[in-house]
Write a protein that holds these residues in place. Structure first.
Motif, PDB file in Angstrom:
ATOM      1  N   GLY A 126      -9.619  32.792  24.686  1.00  0.00           N
ATOM      2  CA  GLY A 126      -8.360  33.487  24.879  1.00  0.00           C
ATOM      3  C   GLY A 126      -8.364  34.298  26.161  1.00  0.00           C
ATOM      4  O   GLY A 126      -9.409  34.548  26.761  1.00  0.00           O
ATOM      5  N   SER A 127      -7.187  34.699  26.570  1.00  0.00           N
ATOM      6  CA  SER A 127      -7.034  35.509  27.776  1.00  0.00           C
ATOM      7  C   SER A 127      -6.436  36.858  27.407  1.00  0.00           C
ATOM      8  O   SER A 127      -5.915  37.052  26.299  1.00  0.00           O
ATOM      9  N   LEU A 128      -6.526  37.780  28.333  1.00  0.00           N
ATOM     10  CA  LEU A 128      -5.964  39.112  28.139  1.00  0.00           C
ATOM     11  C   LEU A 128      -4.729  39.230  29.024  1.00  0.00           C
ATOM     12  O   LEU A 128      -4.843  39.345  30.246  1.00  0.00           O
ATOM     13  N   PRO A 129      -3.541  39.161  28.443  1.00  0.00           N
ATOM     14  CA  PRO A 129      -2.328  39.195  29.265  1.00  0.00           C
ATOM     15  C   PRO A 129      -2.127  40.538  29.946  1.00  0.00           C
ATOM     16  O   PRO A 129      -2.641  41.565  29.505  1.00  0.00           O
ATOM     17  N   TRP A 133     -12.012  34.902  27.479  1.00  0.00           N
ATOM     18  CA  TRP A 133     -12.803  35.585  26.465  1.00  0.00           C
ATOM     19  C   TRP A 133     -13.051  34.656  25.278  1.00  0.00           C
ATOM     20  O   TRP A 133     -12.142  33.927  24.859  1.00  0.00           O
ATOM     21  N   HIS A 134     -14.276  34.690  24.770  1.00  0.00           N
ATOM     22  CA  HIS A 134     -14.642  33.896  23.604  1.00  0.00           C
ATOM     23  C   HIS A 134     -14.626  34.814  22.388  1.00  0.00           C
ATOM     24  O   HIS A 134     -15.385  35.795  22.334  1.00  0.00           O
ATOM     25  N   ILE A 135     -13.756  34.480  21.441  1.00  0.00           N
ATOM     26  CA  ILE A 135     -13.473  35.369  20.322  1.00  0.00           C
ATOM     27  C   ILE A 135     -13.820  34.657  19.023  1.00  0.00           C
ATOM     28  O   ILE A 135     -13.369  33.521  18.777  1.00  0.00           O
ATOM     29  N   THR A 180      -4.167  34.305  23.005  1.00  0.00           N
ATOM     30  CA  THR A 180      -4.185  35.512  23.842  1.00  0.00           C
ATOM     31  C   THR A 180      -4.549  36.716  22.985  1.00  0.00           C
ATOM     32  O   THR A 180      -4.359  36.711  21.758  1.00  0.00           O
ATOM     33  N   VAL A 181      -5.086  37.731  23.635  1.00  0.00           N
ATOM     34  CA  VAL A 181      -5.411  38.989  22.958  1.00  0.00           C
ATOM     35  C   VAL A 181      -4.142  39.828  22.889  1.00  0.00           C
ATOM     36  O   VAL A 181      -3.569  40.197  23.919  1.00  0.00           O
ATOM     37  N   ALA A 182      -3.687  40.106  21.682  1.00  0.00           N
ATOM     38  CA  ALA A 182      -2.461  40.875  21.501  1.00  0.00           C
ATOM     39  C   ALA A 182      -2.730  42.366  21.411  1.00  0.00           C
ATOM     40  O   ALA A 182      -1.872  43.186  21.771  1.00  0.00           O
ATOM     41  N   GLU A 183      -3.938  42.734  20.963  1.00  0.00           N
ATOM     42  CA  GLU A 183      -4.237  44.167  20.776  1.00  0.00           C
ATOM     43  C   GLU A 183      -5.738  44.378  20.718  1.00  0.00           C
ATOM     44  O   GLU A 183      -6.459  43.573  20.122  1.00  0.00           O
ATOM     45  N   ILE A 184      -6.212  45.429  21.373  1.00  0.00           N
ATOM     46  CA  ILE A 184      -7.606  45.853  21.265  1.00  0.00           C
ATOM     47  C   ILE A 184      -7.656  46.942  20.209  1.00  0.00           C
ATOM     48  O   ILE A 184      -7.009  47.989  20.351  1.00  0.00           O
ATOM     49  N   LEU A 185      -8.409  46.727  19.150  1.00  0.00           N
ATOM     50  CA  LEU A 185      -8.454  47.673  18.039  1.00  0.00           C
ATOM     51  C   LEU A 185      -9.370  48.853  18.368  1.00  0.00           C
ATOM     52  O   LEU A 185     -10.271  48.744  19.211  1.00  0.00           O
ATOM     53  N   PRO A 186      -9.157  50.002  17.712  1.00  0.00           N
ATOM     54  CA  PRO A 186      -9.990  51.188  17.985  1.00  0.00           C
ATOM     55  C   PRO A 186     -11.471  50.908  17.749  1.00  0.00           C
ATOM     56  O   PRO A 186     -11.837  50.178  16.818  1.00  0.00           O
ATOM     57  N   ARG A 187     -12.304  51.500  18.592  1.00  0.00           N
ATOM     58  CA  ARG A 187     -13.751  51.307  18.482  1.00  0.00           C
ATOM     59  C   ARG A 187     -14.369  52.339  17.550  1.00  0.00           C
ATOM     60  O   ARG A 187     -13.947  53.488  17.515  1.00  0.00           O
TER      61      ARG A 187
END
Length: 299
Positions: free
Chosen positions: A21-24, A9-11, A53-60
């Motif tokens: 980054g990657s999504l563990p 993922w490109h962040i 790495t992605v640690a958390e997906i925040l609320p949309r």
């Protein structure tokens, strides 16, 4: 989240830097939603290999979703955290289908996201004919832009409409979404495909949604062309409010659960008969209602 390819993922950070980054697996397991372009995330860096790495997906705050393609069950989130949907059709090549446009508008309305319409390639048809074909949408309140990349017509107004907002461009394949963005924002250099002359259908050149920061503020997402537009997550009884011109009349119906088909004293049907609601739009409503009733019918 700008884009994702092959699990990478490109962040873009708040400072404007772009990280890969990657999504563990632990985040995938714990997340209540699947990662999508436009998602806001919290990232962290491994102390050993220095990988992000992605640690958390925040609320949309919003999402644009449609039914999974190919008849699969469930939904597919096309884009997240967007301010408006920009639905692009062509005046010709490929020939526009207003009933398909209605499906896109229903999806936007169901997701409570404002929509605007772009009719591209107006140089291929008489201007008056094109405007007459889409006049019904302007009359019910949708902003409609008539553009030509070839002749560079009316691109400045569209640029102003995108400035400072997060916009998702969607529409059928081959209507010129990528060409349009390249013309409005020189330097994006999005890949552009050709129209298949044998079937006059666009070839898919955008294989996944991709988010681009704009020089005048905001972002624009170039989404894949959709040949199948499936409505998902809308109850048949809620479909009428996804047709925005129905809304002033719905509460005037005799029955609160009126389907607007054969019920007596239906204010919506009466508006259609008077010409206050476009008959073709009403036909789109009945077709979609039949489809939703079939897909939600218990077996």
């Amino acid at each position: 989240m700008l884009r994702g390819t092959g699990g990478v993922w490109h962040i873009r950070s708040e400072q404007g830097d772009v990280h890969e980054g990657s999504l563990p697996g632990r985040v995938k397991k714990d997340a209540t939603m699947k990662l999508a372009v436009g998602d806001e995330v919290r990232i962290e860096r491994d102390e050993h290999d220095r990988a992000w790495t992605v640690a958390e997906i925040l609320p949309r705050r919003s999402r644009l979703a449609r039914r999974a393609p190919g008849g699969a069950f469930g939904e597919r989130v096309v884009a997240a955290n967007i301010d408006q949907v920009v639905i692009v059709f062509a005046a010709a090549e490929p020939e526009p289908h207003p009933r398909m446009l209605d499906r896109f508008l229903v999806i936007a309305a169901a997701n409570e996201i404002p929509a605007r319409i772009v009719i591209n390639k107006v140089d291929l048809r008489d201007d008056a004919d094109v405007r007459a074909r889409f006049d019904a949408y302007e009359r019910i309140g949708y902003p409609v832009h008539y553009t030509s990349v070839k002749q560079h017509e009316r691109l400045d107004v569209l640029r102003d409409a995108l400035a400072g907002r997060v916009s998702a461009l969607t529409g059928p394949s081959g209507v010129g979404k990528s060409s349009l963005l390249n013309a409005v924002y020189p330097g994006l250099d999005l890949r552009v495909g050709e129209i298949s002359r044998s079937v006059l259908k666009g070839r898919h050149t955008t294989v996944g949604a991709e988010m681009h920061p704009l020089p005048n503020g905001g972002y624009v997402m170039d989404t894949p062309g959709l040949r199948e537009v499936g409505v998902w997550g809308i109850a048949p009884t809620a479909l009428d409010r996804c047709f925005i011109e129905f809304r002033p009349y719905i509460d005037g119906c005799r029955f609160s659960d009126c389907r607007h088909r054969a019920e007596p004293e239906c204010a919506v049907r009466e508006a259609v008969e008077r010409g206050d609601i476009d008959a073709a739009r009403y036909e789109s409503y009945t077709r979609l209602q039949d489809e939703l009733e079939q897909t939600t019918r218990p077996w």
